[in-house]
Design a protein around this motif. Structure first.
Motif, mmCIF file in Angstrom:
data_model
loop_
_atom_site.group_PDB
_atom_site.id
_atom_site.type_symbol
_atom_site.label_atom_id
_atom_site.label_comp_id
_atom_site.label_asym_id
_atom_site.label_seq_id
_atom_site.Cartn_x
_atom_site.Cartn_y
_atom_site.Cartn_z
ATOM 1 N N ALA A 1 0.865 -1.182 0.000
ATOM 2 C CA ALA A 1 0.000 0.000 0.000
ATOM 3 C C ALA A 1 0.895 1.223 0.000
ATOM 4 O O ALA A 1 2.105 1.126 0.270
ATOM 5 C CB ALA A 1 -0.920 0.006 1.213
ATOM 6 N N VAL A 2 0.313 2.377 -0.303
ATOM 7 C CA VAL A 2 1.125 3.584 -0.438
ATOM 8 C C VAL A 2 0.382 4.793 0.130
ATOM 9 O O VAL A 2 -0.843 4.890 0.020
ATOM 10 C CB VAL A 2 1.503 3.829 -1.922
ATOM 11 N N ILE A 3 1.150 5.673 0.742
ATOM 12 C CA ILE A 3 0.659 6.985 1.150
ATOM 13 C C ILE A 3 1.563 8.003 0.467
ATOM 14 O O ILE A 3 2.768 8.027 0.720
ATOM 15 C CB ILE A 3 0.691 7.163 2.677
ATOM 16 N N ALA A 4 0.986 8.804 -0.410
ATOM 17 C CA ALA A 4 1.769 9.734 -1.214
ATOM 18 C C ALA A 4 1.210 11.140 -1.090
ATOM 19 O O ALA A 4 -0.006 11.346 -1.101
ATOM 20 C CB ALA A 4 1.771 9.304 -2.678
ATOM 21 N N THR A 5 2.100 12.097 -0.984
ATOM 22 C CA THR A 5 1.717 13.498 -0.839
ATOM 23 C C THR A 5 2.373 14.313 -1.940
ATOM 24 O O THR A 5 3.582 14.186 -2.180
ATOM 25 C CB THR A 5 2.153 14.046 0.531
ATOM 26 N N GLY A 6 1.589 15.148 -2.598
ATOM 27 C CA GLY A 6 2.150 15.979 -3.658
ATOM 28 C C GLY A 6 1.182 17.060 -4.088
ATOM 29 O O GLY A 6 0.166 17.307 -3.434
ATOM 30 N N SER A 7 1.484 17.687 -5.191
ATOM 31 C CA SER A 7 0.615 18.718 -5.752
ATOM 32 C C SER A 7 -0.567 18.054 -6.452
ATOM 33 O O SER A 7 -0.633 16.819 -6.592
ATOM 34 C CB SER A 7 1.389 19.566 -6.748
ATOM 35 N N ASN A 8 -1.518 18.859 -6.932
ATOM 36 C CA ASN A 8 -2.641 18.306 -7.685
ATOM 37 C C ASN A 8 -2.158 17.588 -8.946
ATOM 38 O O ASN A 8 -2.722 16.571 -9.344
ATOM 39 C CB ASN A 8 -3.625 19.420 -8.051
ATOM 40 N N ASN A 9 -1.104 18.117 -9.559
ATOM 41 C CA ASN A 9 -0.581 17.484 -10.767
ATOM 42 C C ASN A 9 0.064 16.141 -10.457
ATOM 43 O O ASN A 9 -0.189 15.138 -11.140
ATOM 44 C CB ASN A 9 0.439 18.406 -11.451
ATOM 45 N N THR A 10 0.917 16.100 -9.434
ATOM 46 C CA THR A 10 1.565 14.829 -9.096
ATOM 47 C C THR A 10 0.554 13.829 -8.548
ATOM 48 O O THR A 10 0.727 12.618 -8.720
ATOM 49 C CB THR A 10 2.700 15.034 -8.075
ATOM 50 N N ILE B 1 -3.821 9.254 -1.296
ATOM 51 C CA ILE B 1 -3.158 10.219 -2.168
ATOM 52 C C ILE B 1 -3.583 11.617 -1.725
ATOM 53 O O ILE B 1 -4.764 11.963 -1.812
ATOM 54 C CB ILE B 1 -3.517 10.009 -3.648
ATOM 55 N N ARG B 2 -2.630 12.379 -1.256
ATOM 56 C CA ARG B 2 -2.937 13.728 -0.761
ATOM 57 C C ARG B 2 -2.607 14.768 -1.828
ATOM 58 O O ARG B 2 -1.520 14.755 -2.392
ATOM 59 C CB ARG B 2 -2.169 14.021 0.524
ATOM 60 N N LYS B 3 -3.551 15.675 -2.045
ATOM 61 C CA LYS B 3 -3.384 16.736 -3.033
ATOM 62 C C LYS B 3 -3.133 18.064 -2.323
ATOM 63 O O LYS B 3 -3.014 18.125 -1.101
ATOM 64 C CB LYS B 3 -4.644 16.827 -3.897
ATOM 65 N N SER B 4 -3.064 19.113 -3.108
ATOM 66 C CA SER B 4 -2.852 20.451 -2.553
ATOM 67 C C SER B 4 -4.095 20.904 -1.782
ATOM 68 O O SER B 4 -5.219 20.775 -2.275
ATOM 69 C CB SER B 4 -2.562 21.453 -3.675
#
Length: 352
Positions: free
Chosen positions: A161-170, A185-188
């Motif tokens: 599993a994955v927890i990823a944080t980035g901009s709306n594009n990423t 998946i965390r966005k802006s």
């Protein structure tokens, strides 16, 4: 390793971190492994700004103290008492961390380990040193953790599993790339403040902390004000004057000069106090050194709007004008149970 053992490890980390502050760093002889880590951590803090120009000693010490205050037995017990921890086979959880503020990914790192899972960490290029150092410390406290922590330089592989944080594009890239894995998946997101003009000078000064801490780079930094029609910004400017020192940091000053110039060339109407520009704008996301504002007519209409925009907002600051809002000066001091994007990380990890 039992839950109680894992909690005790992080309590020891909290004790270690509590020794370091901008005004009074003091070695406590009762803290474990100080002979191995105390001096090296001081040196790392000094070098942090050379690794990332935004990581000034003031900001790094603030992050360290915030985690020192959070990692107590009382806080860990209160946080984790809401969950049913059952023995299960550990999963490999990949973390893709942001680097906008010091130790921004530590809560995810803590959550993975406290739930008995293995963590595979891909740090941001902007924050490659602080978390690995703390990982070495907790491994020294309990060497069995060495098998549960991996820092990855290249491609992430063999994870469940994955927890990823980035901009709306990423985030769009993450959603596609990890579509076959359980994920968060965390966005802006941005934070806002709702004022009614009755705030005290002390409250407005505390709002300055919400705006300027970490130079405004965090998702919990207030980047937008909602104010009633006819609101005067004079008391606000007077209250935040104590934060004028931010303009002495070159990276902040460069952003201030650039963004102000862009606004003026576009003929936008600005309010300006020499270190912060204020612009009327419907967006929640303002650039560094600037804050946006909007007028509102009816607080109930505003509440309805904010509810509809919930997926864009990290937190709301007010003097109890909005339900579940945060008090002034508190945005950068979240509790362990205050989850980013209101997504319960522990529940996700326990059920994955």
């Amino acid at each position: 390793m039992t839950l109680e053992t894992k909690k005790s490890v992080f309590v020891e980390l909290g004790k270690f971190l509590s020794q370091f502050s901008e005004d009074n760093t003091s070695k406590n002889p009762t803290v474990l492994h100080n002979n191995l880590f105390f001096e090296d951590f001081i040196e790392l803090i000094k070098l942090s700004q050379s690794h990332n120009g935004w990581y000034t000693p003031e900001q790094v010490y603030f992050a360290i103290q915030s985690w020192a205050e959070a990692l107590t037995a009382e806080n860990l017990n209160q946080w984790l008492s809401a969950y049913n921890f059952q023995i299960k086979e550990p999963k490999n959880i990949a973390l893709i961390l942001a680097g906008n503020i010091p130790l921004v990914g530590f809560h995810d790192f803590l959550s993975v380990l406290i739930t008995g899972n293995n963590v595979l960490v891909k740090t941001s290029s902007n924050d490659q040193h602080l978390l690995p150092f703390l990982a070495k410390y907790i491994i020294a406290v309990d060497p069995k953790l060495v098998n549960n922590i991996t820092f990855v330089d290249g491609k992430l592989e063999n994870f469940d599993a994955v927890i990823a944080t980035g901009s709306n594009n990423t985030a769009r890239y993450f959603e596609y790339y990890f579509k076959d894995k359980p994920s968060i998946i965390r966005k802006s997101r941005n934070s806002i403040a709702v004022l009614n003009g009755k705030e005290t000078k002390e409250q407005l000064a505390a709002l300055g902390e919400d705006i300027f801490r970490y130079f405004g780079l965090g998702c919990r930094n207030v980047s937008k004000l909602f104010v009633p029609k006819g609101y005067s910004f004079v008391p606000f400017f007077e209250a935040i004057f104590e934060y004028q020192h931010v303009i002495h940091y070159e990276k902040y000053a460069n952003n201030y000069d650039y963004n102000k110039a862009v606004f003026l060339m576009s003929n936008f109407k600005l309010l300006d106090n020499g270190f912060l520009t204020i612009k009327e704008d419907q967006s929640h996301a303002s650039p560094i050194s600037s804050i946006f504002y909007e007028f509102y007519d009816d607080i109930n209409d505003l509440k309805t709007r904010l509810q509809s925009e919930n997926d864009k907002i990290q937190c709301i600051v007010s003097d109890n004008l909005i339900e579940n809002s945060i008090g002034f000066g508190q945005t950068q001091k979240p509790k362990l149970w205050n989850y980013a994007d209101n997504t319960d990380t522990i529940s996700f990890l326990l059920t994955t």
